[in-house]
Write a protein that holds these residues in place. Structure first.
Motif, short mmCIF file in Angstrom:
data_model
loop_
_atom_site.label_atom_id
_atom_site.label_comp_id
_atom_site.label_asym_id
_atom_site.label_seq_id
_atom_site.Cartn_x
_atom_site.Cartn_y
_atom_site.Cartn_z
N PHE A 83 -9.71 -10.21 8.91
CA PHE A 83 -8.40 -10.84 8.77
C PHE A 83 -7.94 -10.69 7.33
O PHE A 83 -8.74 -10.77 6.41
CB PHE A 83 -8.47 -12.31 9.18
CG PHE A 83 -9.10 -12.52 10.54
CD1 PHE A 83 -8.74 -11.74 11.63
CD2 PHE A 83 -10.04 -13.50 10.73
CE1 PHE A 83 -9.30 -11.93 12.88
CE2 PHE A 83 -10.62 -13.71 11.98
CZ PHE A 83 -10.25 -12.92 13.05
N PHE A 84 -6.66 -10.49 7.16
CA PHE A 84 -6.15 -10.18 5.81
C PHE A 84 -4.81 -10.84 5.51
O PHE A 84 -3.82 -10.17 5.23
CB PHE A 84 -6.08 -8.66 5.60
CG PHE A 84 -5.53 -7.87 6.75
CD1 PHE A 84 -4.17 -7.73 6.94
CD2 PHE A 84 -6.39 -7.28 7.67
CE1 PHE A 84 -3.66 -7.01 8.00
CE2 PHE A 84 -5.89 -6.55 8.74
CZ PHE A 84 -4.52 -6.41 8.89
N GLU A 85 -4.81 -12.15 5.49
CA GLU A 85 -3.60 -12.90 5.19
C GLU A 85 -3.06 -12.58 3.81
O GLU A 85 -1.88 -12.74 3.54
CB GLU A 85 -3.86 -14.41 5.27
CG GLU A 85 -4.34 -14.90 6.59
CD GLU A 85 -5.86 -14.88 6.73
OE1 GLU A 85 -6.56 -14.29 5.88
OE2 GLU A 85 -6.35 -15.42 7.73
N GLY A 86 -3.92 -12.12 2.91
CA GLY A 86 -3.54 -11.83 1.53
C GLY A 86 -2.48 -10.75 1.36
O GLY A 86 -1.87 -10.65 0.30
N VAL A 88 0.34 -10.78 2.42
CA VAL A 88 1.65 -11.41 2.26
C VAL A 88 2.11 -11.34 0.81
O VAL A 88 3.28 -11.08 0.53
CB VAL A 88 1.62 -12.88 2.74
CG1 VAL A 88 2.85 -13.64 2.30
CG2 VAL A 88 1.48 -12.94 4.24
N SER A 89 1.19 -11.53 -0.12
CA SER A 89 1.58 -11.57 -1.53
C SER A 89 0.91 -10.52 -2.40
O SER A 89 1.22 -10.41 -3.59
CB SER A 89 1.27 -12.96 -2.10
OG SER A 89 -0.13 -13.22 -2.00
N ALA A 90 0.00 -9.73 -1.85
CA ALA A 90 -0.73 -8.74 -2.63
C ALA A 90 0.13 -7.52 -2.96
O ALA A 90 1.07 -7.20 -2.24
CB ALA A 90 -1.97 -8.29 -1.86
N ASP A 91 -0.21 -6.87 -4.05
CA ASP A 91 0.41 -5.60 -4.39
C ASP A 91 -0.20 -4.51 -3.53
O ASP A 91 -1.32 -4.64 -3.05
CB ASP A 91 0.17 -5.26 -5.87
CG ASP A 91 0.93 -6.18 -6.81
OD1 ASP A 91 2.01 -6.68 -6.42
OD2 ASP A 91 0.44 -6.41 -7.92
N TYR A 92 0.55 -3.45 -3.35
CA TYR A 92 0.02 -2.31 -2.59
C TYR A 92 0.48 -1.02 -3.23
O TYR A 92 1.42 -0.99 -4.02
CB TYR A 92 0.44 -2.37 -1.12
CG TYR A 92 1.93 -2.33 -0.86
CD1 TYR A 92 2.59 -1.12 -0.63
CD2 TYR A 92 2.68 -3.50 -0.84
CE1 TYR A 92 3.95 -1.09 -0.38
CE2 TYR A 92 4.04 -3.47 -0.58
CZ TYR A 92 4.67 -2.26 -0.36
OH TYR A 92 6.02 -2.23 -0.11
N LYS A 113 -5.23 -4.06 -1.53
CA LYS A 113 -6.56 -4.58 -1.90
C LYS A 113 -6.36 -6.06 -2.19
O LYS A 113 -5.60 -6.42 -3.09
CB LYS A 113 -7.13 -3.85 -3.10
CG LYS A 113 -7.49 -2.42 -2.79
CD LYS A 113 -8.12 -1.72 -3.95
CE LYS A 113 -8.41 -0.28 -3.57
NZ LYS A 113 -8.91 0.50 -4.69
N THR A 114 -7.02 -6.90 -1.39
CA THR A 114 -6.79 -8.34 -1.51
C THR A 114 -8.09 -9.07 -1.81
O THR A 114 -8.51 -9.93 -1.05
CB THR A 114 -6.17 -8.90 -0.21
OG1 THR A 114 -7.12 -8.69 0.84
CG2 THR A 114 -4.87 -8.24 0.13
N GLY A 115 -8.73 -8.74 -2.90
CA GLY A 115 -9.96 -9.43 -3.28
C GLY A 115 -11.16 -8.95 -2.52
O GLY A 115 -11.92 -8.12 -3.00
N ALA A 141 -9.45 -1.38 7.92
CA ALA A 141 -9.80 -2.52 7.08
C ALA A 141 -11.27 -2.44 6.70
O ALA A 141 -12.13 -2.25 7.56
CB ALA A 141 -9.51 -3.82 7.83
N ASN A 142 -11.53 -2.59 5.40
CA ASN A 142 -12.90 -2.54 4.88
C ASN A 142 -13.19 -3.80 4.08
O ASN A 142 -12.42 -4.11 3.15
CB ASN A 142 -13.09 -1.35 3.92
CG ASN A 142 -12.90 -0.03 4.58
OD1 ASN A 142 -13.67 0.34 5.44
ND2 ASN A 142 -11.86 0.69 4.18
N LYS A 143 -14.27 -4.48 4.41
CA LYS A 143 -14.70 -5.59 3.56
C LYS A 143 -15.34 -4.99 2.32
O LYS A 143 -16.14 -4.06 2.40
CB LYS A 143 -15.67 -6.49 4.30
CG LYS A 143 -14.98 -7.33 5.35
CD LYS A 143 -15.87 -8.40 5.91
CE LYS A 143 -15.09 -9.27 6.89
NZ LYS A 143 -15.89 -10.35 7.44
N LEU A 144 -14.95 -5.50 1.18
CA LEU A 144 -15.49 -4.99 -0.10
C LEU A 144 -16.72 -5.74 -0.52
O LEU A 144 -16.99 -6.82 -0.12
CB LEU A 144 -14.39 -5.09 -1.18
CG LEU A 144 -13.10 -4.35 -0.87
CD1 LEU A 144 -12.06 -4.64 -1.94
CD2 LEU A 144 -13.34 -2.86 -0.76
#
Length: 144
Positions: A83-86, A88-92, A113-115, A141-144
């Motif tokens: 899930f990637f709610e981030g 919404v406000s993250a840069d891309y 990239k959201t953390g 989607a990849n978990k970092l």
């Protein structure tokens, strides 16, 4: 690191020719299309309810991928809690300049990239009246 790729691309060239007459949306309009589509996709994955995603999609998309098939296609996102709610406000970063593909669909592609997660996307839209409708969605989607 877990990686899940989901791609649903619908290529119906004959019905897309009117999209070529459309203009590329402004940067702000592209931003809204990207974020709202990815958030609708994310909400569908979080809840297991794909009705809104389907409702926002083009008629071609809806005809080929009813709600139950969407749920099945994206099961791995739910199962792996990608899930990637981030977004919404993250840069891309955009991979390519917005353009129309050979089928006349608007293509928007890039990465967030959201953390703790990276979300690559390639979205295709067709214009239906004054609204852009989802024609294809490819998300990695990849978990970092």
């Amino acid at each position: 690191m877990r990686s899940i790729v989901a791609a649903l691309l619908i290529l119906i060239a004959a019905s897309l020719s009117p999209a070529r007459a459309a203009e590329i949306p402004s940067d702000d309009e592209q931003d809204v299309l990207i974020r709202s589509t990815l958030m609708t996709f994310n909400d569908a994955n979080m809840t297991g309810n794909y009705a809104v995603l389907a409702a926002k999609a083009s008629k071609q998309f809806q005809a080929q991928l009813p709600v139950d098939k969407l749920a099945s296609a994206f099961e791995s996102f739910r199962k792996n809690e990608l899930f990637f709610e981030g977004v919404v406000s993250a840069d891309y970063d955009s991979y390519e300049k917005a353009s129309f593909d050979s089928d006349g669909a608007l293509v928007l592609a890039g990465v967030f990239k959201t953390g703790d997660i990276q979300v690559k996307y390639r979205l295709r839209f067709v214009q239906d009246g004054n609204a852009w409708k989802i024609l294809g969605i490819n998300v990695d989607a990849n978990k970092l």
